[in-house]
Design a protein around this motif. Structure first.
Motif, PDB file in Angstrom:
ATOM      1  N   PRO C  28       0.810  -1.226   0.000  1.00 16.32           N
ATOM      2  CA  PRO C  28       0.000   0.000   0.000  1.00 16.32           C
ATOM      3  C   PRO C  28       0.836   1.266   0.000  1.00 16.32           C
ATOM      4  CG  PRO C  28      -0.867  -1.544   1.600  1.00 16.32           C
ATOM      5  CD  PRO C  28       0.367  -2.156   1.049  1.00 16.32           C
ATOM      6  N   MET C  29       1.942   1.214   0.731  1.00 11.86           N
ATOM      7  CA  MET C  29       2.805   2.393   0.761  1.00 11.86           C
ATOM      8  C   MET C  29       3.329   2.681  -0.640  1.00 11.86           C
ATOM      9  SD  MET C  29       3.136   3.774   3.762  1.00 11.86           S
ATOM     10  CE  MET C  29       2.471   3.359   5.349  1.00 11.86           C
ATOM     11  N   THR C  31       1.977   1.699  -3.439  1.00 14.36           N
ATOM     12  CA  THR C  31       0.832   2.106  -4.254  1.00 14.36           C
ATOM     13  C   THR C  31       0.534   3.580  -4.053  1.00 14.36           C
ATOM     14  OG1 THR C  31      -0.072  -0.067  -3.789  1.00 14.36           O
ATOM     15  CG2 THR C  31      -1.542   1.521  -4.838  1.00 14.36           C
ATOM     16  N   MET C  32       0.616   3.981  -2.780  1.00 16.42           N
ATOM     17  CA  MET C  32       0.302   5.361  -2.475  1.00 16.42           C
ATOM     18  C   MET C  32       1.340   6.295  -3.091  1.00 16.42           C
ATOM     19  SD  MET C  32      -0.519   7.050   1.168  1.00 16.42           S
ATOM     20  CE  MET C  32       1.162   7.095   1.680  1.00 16.42           C
ATOM     21  N   LEU C  35       0.477   6.542  -6.625  1.00 12.13           N
ATOM     22  CA  LEU C  35      -0.734   7.347  -6.833  1.00 12.13           C
ATOM     23  C   LEU C  35      -0.445   8.837  -6.704  1.00 12.13           C
ATOM     24  CD1 LEU C  35      -3.733   7.312  -7.374  1.00 12.13           C
ATOM     25  CD2 LEU C  35      -4.156   6.878  -4.975  1.00 12.13           C
ATOM     26  N   GLN C  38       0.364  10.378  -9.906  1.00  7.74           N
ATOM     27  CA  GLN C  38      -0.551  10.208 -11.029  1.00  7.74           C
ATOM     28  C   GLN C  38      -1.392  11.460 -11.226  1.00  7.74           C
ATOM     29  OE1 GLN C  38      -2.771   6.617 -10.471  1.00  7.74           O
ATOM     30  NE2 GLN C  38      -0.937   5.367 -10.138  1.00  7.74           N
ATOM     31  N   GLY C  40      -5.266  12.891 -13.037  1.00 11.70           N
ATOM     32  CA  GLY C  40      -6.574  12.473 -13.517  1.00 11.70           C
ATOM     33  C   GLY C  40      -7.644  12.918 -12.539  1.00 11.70           C
ATOM     34  N   GLY C  45     -10.571   8.352 -13.793  1.00 13.56           N
ATOM     35  CA  GLY C  45      -9.420   7.534 -13.420  1.00 13.56           C
ATOM     36  C   GLY C  45      -8.121   8.317 -13.465  1.00 13.56           C
ATOM     37  N   TYR C  46      -7.080   7.667 -12.957  1.00  4.76           N
ATOM     38  CA  TYR C  46      -5.785   8.323 -12.869  1.00  4.76           C
ATOM     39  C   TYR C  46      -4.755   7.554 -13.672  1.00  4.76           C
ATOM     40  CZ  TYR C  46      -8.079  10.565  -8.914  1.00  4.76           C
ATOM     41  OH  TYR C  46      -8.958  11.257  -8.133  1.00  4.76           O
ATOM     42  N   TYR C 251      -7.341  11.920  -4.827  1.00  3.05           N
ATOM     43  CA  TYR C 251      -6.377  10.939  -4.331  1.00  3.05           C
ATOM     44  C   TYR C 251      -4.923  11.305  -4.524  1.00  3.05           C
ATOM     45  CZ  TYR C 251     -10.308   7.758  -3.461  1.00  3.05           C
ATOM     46  OH  TYR C 251     -11.453   7.191  -2.993  1.00  3.05           O
ATOM     47  N   SER C 255      -2.502  11.583  -1.416  1.00  5.79           N
ATOM     48  CA  SER C 255      -1.346  10.697  -1.293  1.00  5.79           C
ATOM     49  C   SER C 255      -0.062  11.492  -1.163  1.00  5.79           C
ATOM     50  CB  SER C 255      -1.257   9.782  -2.518  1.00  5.79           C
ATOM     51  OG  SER C 255      -2.431   9.022  -2.629  1.00  5.79           O
ATOM     52  N   SER C 258       0.077  12.731   2.296  1.00  7.27           N
ATOM     53  CA  SER C 258       0.387  11.638   3.224  1.00  7.27           C
ATOM     54  C   SER C 258       1.863  11.318   3.168  1.00  7.27           C
ATOM     55  CB  SER C 258      -0.381  10.372   2.841  1.00  7.27           C
ATOM     56  OG  SER C 258      -1.751  10.597   2.912  1.00  7.27           O
TER      57      SER C 258
END
Ligand SMILES: Nc1ncnc2c1ncn2[C@@H]1O[C@H](COP(=O)(O)OP(=O)(O)OP(=O)(O)O)[C@@H](O)[C@H]1O
Ligand SMILES: Nc1ncnc2c1ncn2[C@@H]1O[C@H](COP(=O)(O)OP(=O)(O)OP(=O)(O)O)[C@@H](O)[C@H]1O
Ligand SMILES: NCCCCNCCCN
Ligand SMILES: [Mg+2]
Ligand SMILES: [Mg+2]
Lengths: 277, 376, 287, 377, 377
Positions: C28-29, C31-32, C35, C38, C40, C45-46, C251, C255, C258
């Protein structure tokens, strides 16, 4: 006049009530404890508030009625059931997985243990918020819908490290020769683990699971991101504050509180060292 | 990355979409209904009546406080094609409404299943820009955003938007955290019509709002919880939705006032919608139509005091008033006469509509201008 | 036990839990992180474009909140040390047989849900509530006086909520001090003050360090206290992130924020843990 | 070399430590525990004084009252003739060496040793000089930078010693300083401690429960039992003339025998047992015919032989050997005597390589009258 | 009573344990540590065999290889003649008593003792009988229900013993079983252990670093030093005829003296020092005039006197007393000899109450030729 009378009175040497370090600290500690417990008392008290409307804000008189109607709010009850269910499942799964890690780290030296330690340290010290959001991005990106399953996955994730640390600490202080003694007496590895090691580390596993249970039941932040439309007890409360908390929340809070207190008291009585005779 | 499931082209479903969606749907005898708080008599008389009449059980939950969080909450599940646990929800026109539609998250409505709507609804609703022809939604109610205040704390009458900027109420002013609600008031305070506003206007409005915030006048930016804050004395004066204050006064015996400021308020519509993944769409659409029976529309309006989409309900309320007596009678008569429930054409003149965003980019620009006011 | 099984055992034991952490923490980290780069929107979507600009925007838009969060976190941590130390000290040195009881009393409030406790504070402190309302009624306070919405309320909530995480590690460190070491200091001509500063305090420092670790990060990234007890002037970065995720569905921005927060905090934590050794910190953390 | 007592006591100087009627009660679970009961004690300057006794007899409590960590329930503590009963520990000119050493774990050896001098605000230079000197005495040169945990038990022990000695206190209080060390190290440190004490000339008050240690190291020993001093004297006095049954049993091995006096001639009492078996005891105090006495005989004083003794001037008992244990320097025999109790006899393996007797052998035990010591008369 | 070895070995039976060329290397921080180096060892059935040596000499490693916890780097371990080198511990018919006892803390005394038999699936009845029997032998009747933490150190020790003994192993391995006990209890348990071993007749392999313990308890002792056996023999052999300088120093106190042989007459070599000073040594092996030898003389063998010795048949050295220490049973004198090294002399305090000499006195040390033991010849 009074002044004169007072001055004529025999001089009593004032006993200086000197605040010794210990006394001052004692008072201070109790002040802090009072501060800590104040909101809880407030919460408990308002569970007995005979409030008529939606808003349990001002004192309207004493009643027991909310205890009778504690399960009247279906959604609140359901949220509590979800919370308890998730807590039970995640404490067991995290208990099992964490025990595996904790035992391995305490007992063996193996390649990769350093990395594992680092990851565990990271899970403990990374902000809950970031854990929640990163899980959300993962679930979102794989198209997994959010709900009880994702909440449970998340709770297990952040509980594993705590269980592992508690178990590892116990395993490290576990006298290696106890397991050797079992082998020496004819027990194979499997028997040794289940008959000797596991019963001995069981209190630590139990402590770890209790910690996991408490962490899960109380969690708001990570749950908030992984819940989707599912509601847990803390989430329900959070949502309800928008319009006012019904007294049932106070009652349930009080009951959970009491259960926690009973559990802690019981376990402290059980673990009290028995006297050597 | 995250894959949106919608198309960027606005609405207009394929011709056979309605038939395709409703084919094979059966009634399950229950419906999960997500709505906003203060949008129904807590005793839920209409729902009880519905259940008695149809045998369909309704689970009614007041889980929507603001559109942004609601969309964010259900989006992952809808995108994954999963049920969100609700068959019916009430969503406001605005940014997220468009996102719901564009993402393909809403079931197209089969108007043949809405005979009461067809018969009784105010026809103008079919021309609303956000859902022309009521393809996906039909109104629950409309409402106005104005100003509410506590006359026990504020003795002078409140009439203008400028009162929300009055330093006398420092730390006691509530504003909405919804960027459109917030932005609208910023623009109207500067005399700009939100519906026709340009990015330049947005920036000016943002500056006006920032000024209000940095002067410490704003206590906080609220969602539905502004009512609670007003009740607790946390705010004395706040942006407010028309019917809420009426209901609050009824249920808690308070005496708050609601006004549409001289410069004007805004008008919006909250709409019934069926999420595409609903488990019980047939029961949901039945419930939707039920609220378009004149008696039901009338009793609902009597309690919530929001704009009623069924014109015939006004007569019905007058009839109800005639049957009642004393205080009740006066109250019902007041509802029937209230411009907040049955606004006249002249009343609409004072009201402004929400800005519709043609493109995602435009909407993102809007957000990026007003978001930092709430958050930063 | 065969030789090969003995070698395999630790890996088999670690596998399920390790996999879980990998799947649901490490990935997840990553992925974040992806993200955050990214572009979009939530509807369409992104796509990954390596768009660093989001970070620039994040920091320039929300710099104030980020810094504020760190400051609140730091103030909270310092207050925690000051408040918790004497309590831990008294329990460790004067608690006698009742030590477990006192510790238990300290932890009692924490059986009540975090959210509920914070809300309870809100009710106690609310403008016209039981406390301030009464004082206003007898005109001891001006009508528009309030505690809620001020930085004091937010920091107070943070301190309240994280107190045990400071008391416990400090207590553990103090408890480990051999009282004879303190006596030795007295024996070697130290008055009580000197014994404290020269012996007790240095020996308790590891506990204080651990306490700092366990409170600074969660306090800095908290959003519940500020959301419940604060106002626009007290907005913390946690609220911004939560809102970008759960209100705006933005997102990439969320992200990026975060990740920025995590980078700042983890940088601090790791350099800190380096000095101390993660082992020590984890040990204390385990209590 | 004497680094302290720079004006050396001349023997007539006042005692370093004096306890007058000191007692100490604790409250434990609501009950009064009399840890120390009315102790009167005078310890001379430069003396090596030991407190010896079983666990819980009050040794530590006594020490802590001298150091100032406990306030006596009653009585007075004098240091150098001054009443210090209510003076706090940091103002008393005595230092303590704790059983667990109580080294400051966050300071290295050098900093540990400095600690007291720094508190006394001794000049930097002077500190350096004195610490250097003391580190040499305790043979810790080169270890200055080590943290306590990086040192062996013996080294830690010496740091603790140096930390106390460097202050040149009037007296050093050592509470079982060797208790935590293993046998070999312990023996080595005993020699070392004794050497250091001689070198610095400071009064040592030494607590131990190991009688061997007390015997070999002390100038005087006080044997304590449940808060009281049972006997106080030189090691030889205590060993050879135990005042009580307790002391006889606690210090070394003793053969204890009860008997009634048959006759008294020329200051020697005779206790008769079986045929030709008798025990001669020097008459002490008011012993008279018919009295029952308890006699202690040390195992090394007894002569074991398979032949009947020739002379008649000695005590004689007969018995059967039940156990023979080779100890290297000596062989220990256990003899079941006809007179009753089992006797233990030590025979130094001086010349003979063979044992004097084997299990089952009938033997005669003889010893000189002067080694029968009547207890508690 | 012998509860094991029901077919008792007749002396010619094969050894209980045999190690043939066993060695063990550890890797520690990348370096090879030779813990045990090529050990050859045979331990007879029913023997009380001790491994004695300083810390780190490889005692525990040797034991663990016998028990099966470590696999030897090379060599073979035989139990009852069978190669068990690669057999896992749970399949070896030996049992271990650990220094820390390693009792199962969650099981009571009875359950602890049962554990091995249950693993072997012995019938319930039989288990009951055998546990009852062994509990009697170790005097633990009535303690069956106690958890380990509810028992004293000595009692725990006996549970550990019973837990191993009840399996009637071919041999019992005891790794410093008394190490954790205090002095008094330790002495008591030594006697107890010896009694039990006699009673059950099982082979005991006993590890200790306490030479006194080894001397008094063992049938045979192997003295180890850095992974090797220095000497193997009966306690008396080891004590009186130390094979190496290390053994001489490790077992008891030894006076060591170097010298070259001046003359050899009738199997006695003479080493001359100063005027009238000489040391007589029995000729062993190929000793010849001019050889340099190292001689060990035990302190208790030496006679100390202020008068010149009359006879000429003994070794004589002169010196000055530097230290006199009273030990109760004996007095120890340190004498600086003219021949070089300091000599220690033990004098049993048998008859005289007075010391033979005081510090500063010039004395003569004499001892019989047979007590001069040439080392390593
Ligand atoms: N703080 C205290 N509270 C209550 N009783 C105490 C306290 N300190 C000591 N005692 C009791 O006083 C008696 C004497 O204790 P003390 O520590 O002086 O014995 P000791 O001779 O040093 O024993 P040891 O050889 O075991 O160290 C014991 O019975 C002990 O239990
Ligand atoms: N697992 C291990 N890894 C590396 N070295 C080891 C290991 N176990 C023992 N050693 C080393 O092997 C040598 C012998 O150790 P062993 O434990 O057998 O000694 P010992 O005679 O039992 O000592 P002690 O009396 O201290 O118990 C020592 O140098 C020790 O450091
Ligand atoms: N109490 C119900 C209020 C509903 C408000 N919904 C409209 C929001 C407009 N942004
Ligand atoms: Mg003591
Ligand atoms: Mg060992």
């Amino acid at each position: 006049m009074t002044q004169a009378v007072l001055e004529d009175a025999p001089v009593v040497k004032p006993r200086r009530s000197r605040l010794t370090g210990g006394r001052a600290l004692y008072i201070y500690t109790w002040v802090i404890m009072a501060w800590l417990i104040l909101p809880v008392l407030f919460m408990i008290a308002f569970g007995f508030n005979d409030t008529p409307g939606r808003y349990n804000q001002t004192w309207e008189g004493f009643t027991f009625k909310w205890y009778g109607r504690v399960f009247d709010l279906d959604e609140l009850t359901k949220a509590l059931v979800v919370s308890l269910g998730v807590a039970v499942v995640s404490s067991f799964v995290a208990g099992a997985l964490g025990t595996g890690i904790g035992y391995a780290l305490g007992r063996f030296r193996f390649r990769g243990s350093g990395t594992l330690n680092l990851i565990m340290f990271a899970t403990i010290s990374s902000p809950e918020l970031v854990m929640g959001t990163s899980l959300l991005t993962l679930f979102v990106s794989v198209g997994a819908g959010l709900g009880v399953v994702t909440i449970t996955i998340a709770h297990i994730m952040f509980s594993i490290s705590f269980v592992a640390i508690v178990v590892r600490a116990r395993v490290l202080t576990l006298d290696r020769s106890i397991e050797e003694a079992a082998a020496d007496l004819g027990a194979n590895a499997w028997t040794t683990f289940w008959r000797i090691t596991f019963p001995i580390i069981l209190p630590a596993v139990g402590a770890g699971m209790m910690l996991a249970f408490a962490l899960s039941l109380d969690d708001f932040v990570v749950t908030n991101f992984t819940a989707g439309t599912t509601t847990t007890f803390p989430l329900w409360i959070w949502g309800a504050t928008r319009v006012g908390l019904p007294p049932q929340v106070n009652v349930m809070g009080t009951l959970i509180f009491m259960a926690g207190v009973l559990l802690a008291v019981a376990s402290s009585i059980r673990s009290r060292p028995r006297k050597r005779s | 990355g995250v894959k949106g499931t919608g198309t960027s082209a606005p609405s207009a479903p394929a011709a056979d979409a309605v038939a395709k969606y409703w084919a094979g749907k059966t009634s399950n005898g229950k419906v999960d209904f997500a709505n906003w708080p203060l949008y129904m008599d807590p005793k839920q008389p209409e729902l009880k009546k519905f259940t008695a009449a149809t045998g369909v059980q309704v689970k009614y939950q007041e889980v929507i406080q603001e559109m942004g969080p609601w969309f964010a909450k259900v989006q992952p599940q809808l995108a994954a094609g999963q049920s969100i646990g609700y068959d019916l929800m009430v969503i406001t026109n605005g940014v997220q409404f468009k996102q719901f539609v564009d993402s393909g998250f809403l079931a197209p409505l089969d108007h043949s299943k809405l005979p009461n709507y067809v018969a009784n609804a105010d026809k103008s609703y079919a021309q609303e820009a956000f859902d022309p022809g009521n393809v996906y939604t039909i109104p629950w109610t409309s409402g106005m955003t104005g100003i509410a205040y506590d006359p026990s704390k504020i003795t002078r009458p409140i009439t203008k938007l400028a009162d929300l900027w009055d330093p006398a109420f420092k730390g006691k002013v509530g504003m909405y955290s919804d960027t459109q609600e917030l932005g609208n008031f910023g623009m109207m305070a500067l005399g700009i019509d939100p519906a026709k506003s340009t990015p330049d206007d947005w920036k000016k409005a943002a500056a006006k709002l920032k000024e209000q915030k940095s002067a410490g006048i704003v206590r906080n930016y609220y969602d539905q919880s502004y009512v609670d804050a007003l009740g607790k004395g946390e705010v004395w004066i706040t942006q407010a939705w028309s019917g809420d204050i009426f209901q609050k006064n009824v249920s808690d015996g308070t005496n708050f006032k609601f006004v549409i400021p001289d410069e004007g308020g805004t008008i919006w519509t909250d709409n019934f919608a069926i999420p595409i993944t609903a488990q019980n769409p047939l029961d949901a659409i039945k419930l939707m139509d039920f609220f378009y029976e004149v008696e039901n529309a009338a009793t609902l309006a009597e309690y919530i005091n929001y704009v009623c989409p069924v014109p015939a309900a006004q007569e019905q309320i007058k009839k109800d008033a005639a049957k009642a007596s004393g205080d009740d009678k006066a109250a019902l008569e007041a509802v029937a006469a209230s411009p907040l429930v049955f606004p006249a054409q002249s009343d609409y003149a004072k009201l402004h509509y929400f800005r519709d965003f043609a493109t995602v980019a435009e909407q993102q620009e809007y957000q990026s201008i007003f978001e930092p006011i709430v958050l930063a | 036990m065969s030789w090969s099984r003995r070698v395999l055992a630790p890996y088999l034991l670690v596998l399920p839990g390790g996999l879980w952490l990998l799947l649901f923490f490490v990935i997840p980290m990553v992925t974040m992180l992806s993200l955050s780069l990214q572009q979009g929107d939530i509807v369409n979507g992104y796509v990954f474009t390596g768009h660093w600009q989001t970070y620039v925007d994040a920091i320039s838009n929300y710099r104030v909140q980020l810094v504020r969060s760190l400051i609140y976190g730091a103030i909270t941590t310092i207050l925690l040390i000051v408040i918790a130390f004497p309590v831990a000290y008294w329990i460790a040195f004067y608690g006698g047989r009742r030590k477990p009881t006192y510790l238990f009393l300290l932890l009692l409030p924490f059986f009540v849900s975090f959210v509920l406790r914070t809300i309870s504070w809100r009710q106690i402190l609310t403008d016209d509530g039981i406390l301030l309302g009464s004082l206003k009624q007898i005109h001891l306070l001006p009508d528009n006086f309030h505690i809620l919405g001020t930085p004091a309320a937010v920091i107070g909530g943070l301190v309240y909520n994280f107190l045990p995480f400071m008391v416990l590690p400090v207590y553990v460190a103090l408890e480990r001090i051999d009282p004879r070491v303190v006596e030795a200091a007295r024996d070697l001509y130290s008055n009580p003050a000197a014994a404290f500063t020269k012996v007790i305090l240095p020996l308790a420092l590891p506990g204080v360090f651990a306490g700092v670790l366990m409170t600074f990060v969660p306090a800095s990234s908290d959003y519940v206290n500020s959301a419940v007890l604060g106002s626009p002037e007290t907005t913390m970065i946690g609220q911004v992130i939560q809102s970008q995720f759960l209100v705006s569905s933005n997102y990439p921005m969320a992200s990026a924020l975060s990740f920025t927060l995590m980078a700042v905090l983890l940088f601090g934590v790791f350099s800190y843990a380096r000095v101390l050794g993660t082992e020590d910190v984890m040990k204390v953390a385990a209590r | 070399m004497s680094i302290v007592n720079e004006d050396p006591g001349d023997g007539t100087a006042q005692p370093a430590i004096e306890l007058a009627g000191v007692h100490k009660d604790y409250l434990s679970h609501g009950e009064k525990v009399q840890a120390v009961r009315r102790l009167d004690l005078t310890i001379g300057s430069g003396e090596f004084f030991s407190l010896l006794g079983p666990s819980g007899c009050g040794k530590t409590t006594t020490m802590r009252m001298i150091a100032g960590f406990e306030e006596p329930t009653g009585g007075t503590v004098f240091l150098d003739g001054q009443d210090v009963t209510r003076v706090s520990p940091n103002k008393r000119d005595v230092n303590m060496v704790f059983q667990s050493y109580a080294l400051f774990p966050h300071l290295n050896a050098y900093q540990n040793v400095c600690f007291g001098l720094e508190r006394k605000k001794v000049a930097k230079k002077e500190i350096q000089r004195r610490v250097g000197e003391i580190m040499e005495i305790v043979s810790l040169n080169g270890m200055e930078k080590r943290a306590p945990r990086e040192m062996s038990g013996g080294q830690q022990q010496r740091v603790a010693l140096a930390r106390a000695l460097v202050n040149r206190p009037r007296a050093l209080l050592l509470d079982e300083p060797l208790g935590a060390l293993d046998l070999k190290l312990r023996q080595q440190m005993q020699v070392e401690l004794k050497r250091i004490q001689r070198e610095v000339g400071i009064t040592f008050v030494y607590v131990t429960h190991d009688q061997g240690e007390a015997l070999t190291m002390s100038d005087r020993i006080a044997v304590m039992e449940s808060g009281r001093i049972d006997q106080l004297g030189s090691p030889r006095e205590i060993y050879e003339k135990p005042a009580t049954r307790f002391v006889a049993g606690f210090i070394g091995t003793s053969n204890l025998l009860d008997g009634s006096i048959d006759s008294i001639t020329e200051g020697v009492a005779t206790l008769s047992y079986g045929e030709g078996e008798r025990v001669l005891v020097p008459v002490v105090g008011a012993m008279k015919t018919g009295d029952t006495v308890e006699v202690s005989i040390r195992p090394e004083k007894i002569d074991l032989s398979q032949d009947a003794p020739a002379g008649t001037g000695d005590s004689v008992l007969t018995g059967v050997v039940t156990d023979v244990v080779y100890h290297g320097t000596s062989t220990n025999y256990t003899v079941k005597t006809s007179a009753g109790p089992d006797f233990v006899v030590f025979d130094q393996n001086a010349f003979s390589a063979e044992d004097l007797a084997g299990p089952g052998d009938r033997v005669f035990l003889t010893w000189n009258c002067q080694h029968s010591y009547p207890i508690g008369v």
